[in-house]
Motif scaffolding. Structure first.
Motif, mmCIF file in Angstrom:
data_model
loop_
_atom_site.group_PDB
_atom_site.id
_atom_site.type_symbol
_atom_site.label_atom_id
_atom_site.label_comp_id
_atom_site.label_asym_id
_atom_site.label_seq_id
_atom_site.Cartn_x
_atom_site.Cartn_y
_atom_site.Cartn_z
ATOM 1 N N GLU A 91 0.827 -1.215 0.000
ATOM 2 C CA GLU A 91 0.000 0.000 0.000
ATOM 3 C C GLU A 91 0.858 1.262 0.000
ATOM 4 O O GLU A 91 0.722 2.103 -0.898
ATOM 5 C CB GLU A 91 -0.978 -0.018 1.175
ATOM 6 C CG GLU A 91 -2.097 -1.027 1.037
ATOM 7 C CD GLU A 91 -3.017 -0.737 -0.138
ATOM 8 O OE1 GLU A 91 -3.166 0.444 -0.501
ATOM 9 O OE2 GLU A 91 -3.571 -1.679 -0.707
ATOM 10 N N THR A 138 -2.815 -5.589 -7.036
ATOM 11 C CA THR A 138 -1.988 -4.488 -6.557
ATOM 12 C C THR A 138 -0.788 -4.267 -7.464
ATOM 13 O O THR A 138 -0.392 -3.122 -7.721
ATOM 14 C CB THR A 138 -1.517 -4.763 -5.120
ATOM 15 O OG1 THR A 138 -2.652 -4.944 -4.270
ATOM 16 C CG2 THR A 138 -0.674 -3.616 -4.582
ATOM 17 N N GLN A 165 -7.981 3.205 -8.336
ATOM 18 C CA GLN A 165 -8.414 2.206 -7.360
ATOM 19 C C GLN A 165 -9.924 2.268 -7.163
ATOM 20 O O GLN A 165 -10.594 1.234 -7.058
ATOM 21 C CB GLN A 165 -7.697 2.421 -6.024
ATOM 22 C CG GLN A 165 -6.234 2.081 -6.048
ATOM 23 C CD GLN A 165 -5.584 2.223 -4.691
ATOM 24 O OE1 GLN A 165 -5.381 1.253 -3.964
ATOM 25 N NE2 GLN A 165 -5.258 3.450 -4.326
ATOM 26 N N PRO A 203 -10.526 3.390 -1.831
ATOM 27 C CA PRO A 203 -9.758 4.231 -0.908
ATOM 28 C C PRO A 203 -10.643 5.116 -0.034
ATOM 29 O O PRO A 203 -11.626 5.686 -0.506
ATOM 30 C CB PRO A 203 -8.890 5.084 -1.848
ATOM 31 C CG PRO A 203 -8.760 4.258 -3.079
ATOM 32 C CD PRO A 203 -10.068 3.546 -3.235
ATOM 33 N N SER A 262 -4.205 0.716 3.661
ATOM 34 C CA SER A 262 -4.815 1.490 2.580
ATOM 35 C C SER A 262 -5.270 2.854 3.073
ATOM 36 O O SER A 262 -5.034 3.875 2.410
ATOM 37 C CB SER A 262 -6.000 0.722 1.989
ATOM 38 O OG SER A 262 -6.695 1.506 1.048
#
Length: 376
Positions: free
Chosen positions: A113, A163, A318, A338, A346
């Protein structure tokens, strides 16, 4: 010792702060509903509250120094994050078949992250230092490609394909914004297509291929890989125009919807608040991102421009991937929404990113010769 400009309270971005608090407030109430009743131990919403306070403290820390200092700290930060990603391979905690976390005692850190934010800072530093008027050639992109490839590979090993692909998306977004030559567009496009074909046949694991195949026909495996997508679509659709009411959602509270407080948190919101509530949330959320672009355009230098733009793209992509995922337009890849999905690493990373936006906005009028600093 940090130095704070006396005009900070005048130049502070109260609009961005208000939007941030509004989004976080809606996220907290949604998390309370999605995780109620708690299964035992500290409830997720209490943990998230503590992490939110930590993130706010992080924002204060970020805005206390000039963002241009990140030029100097860029590569030390990059090296630190790479070390953490490497440590995950050897001492990381495993869950769900993936090894992604480092146990810090009070907190489970997921280094991938903060690595996303590190990638934004690294690319912003490179493109601001190396300006090419006629557009970047492939030769100019060798260094940023290498800098992107290292964390990409380390995260792919965990394995965490979703990711890892975010690093490619961040790289493409910021590189296109920096301006490419048409020949570079063509070469990168063909290379990406070739890597996608190779990845499908030789890199993707069977369960990852199954997720893509399930996307095309989730009903084919309604009790397996397609279960999450089907239940999410039911939750979103059953909310109707105004929703079933706060904490009245059946898909979430009867535990039909998996990962309802993490990856599928917005499905719970849609079910309880309906189309009207969802539209309101999305309007606030994307206005926050629009304001972030405004911050980028008002930056005082090229580094601030790329830094702010990169943070906005990090949050934007995201969010788009998560929303398309819960609606069944993308396979389940484990990308959180997010500021809204439950997850400490995160949340802290995104709040630090927002802190960078505030930093850029607050110093938009400063020059090296007119600062009136006071010690803190």
């Amino acid at each position: 010792m940090f130095r704070v400009d006396r005009r900070f309270f005048m130049t502070f971005d109260w609009v961005l702060l208000s939007l941030l608090l509004l989004v976080c407030g809606m996220a907290f109430f949604n998390l309370y509903s999605a995780s109620y009743p708690p299964a035992g131990g500290m409830p997720p919403y209490i943990k998230q509250a503590y992490l939110l306070l930590m993130g706010m403290a992080g924002i204060i820390f970020i805005v206390s120094f000039d963002y241009k200092e990140l030029h100097f700290w860029n590569y030390p930060i990059y090296l630190l994050v790479i070390v953490l990603l490497a440590l995950v391979i050897f001492i990381g905690n495993s869950a769900g078949g993936a090894q992604r976390w480092i146990n810090l005692g009070f907190f489970q850190l997921q280094p991938s992250e903060p690595a996303k934010l590190m990638m934004v800072i690294t690319l912003a530093s490179y493109y601001s230092r190396k300006e090419v008027v006629n557009g970047y050639s492939i030769k100019d992109l060798i260094i940023p490609l290498i800098l992107m490839a290292i964390p990409f590979i380390l995260i792919l090993i965990q394995p965490d394909l979703g990711t890892a692909l975010m690093f490619v998306i961040i790289f493409i977004s910021m590189t296109v914004f920096a301006k490419l030559r048409w020949s570079s567009f063509l070469i990168l496009g063909l290379s990406g297509l070739g890597m996608a074909v190779v990845g499908w046949f030789y890199v993707l694991k069977p369960y990852q291929k199954q997720r893509v195949e399930t996307l095309l026909n989730p009903a084919k495996d309604s009790l397996g890989e397609g279960y999450q997508i089907l239940q999410s679509k039911i939750a979103v659709g059953s909310g109707g125009l105004f929703g079933k009411g706060y904490m009245e959602g059946t898909q979430g509270h009867l535990h039909f919807l998996p990962e309802r407080h993490t990856d599928f948190a917005f499905s719970v919101w849609c079910e309880e608040w309906g189309f009207a509530g969802s539209l309101f949330f999305l309007a606030v959320y994307f206005f926050l991102l629009f304001w972030g672009l405004h911050v980028a355009m008002s930056a005082r230098d090229r580094f601030g421009l790329f830094l702010a733009f990169g943070v906005v793209m990090l949050i934007f992509w995201q969010a788009v991937i998560n929303l398309l995922m819960i609606l069944g337009f993308l396979p389940v890849v484990g990308i959180p929404l997010p500021l809204f999905s439950y997850g400490g690493s995160s949340l802290l990373t995104t709040l630090l990113g927002v802190g960078i936006l505030m930093n850029v906005r607050m110093r938009r009028f400063q020059t090296g010769s007119n600062l009136e600093d006071c010690d803190v």
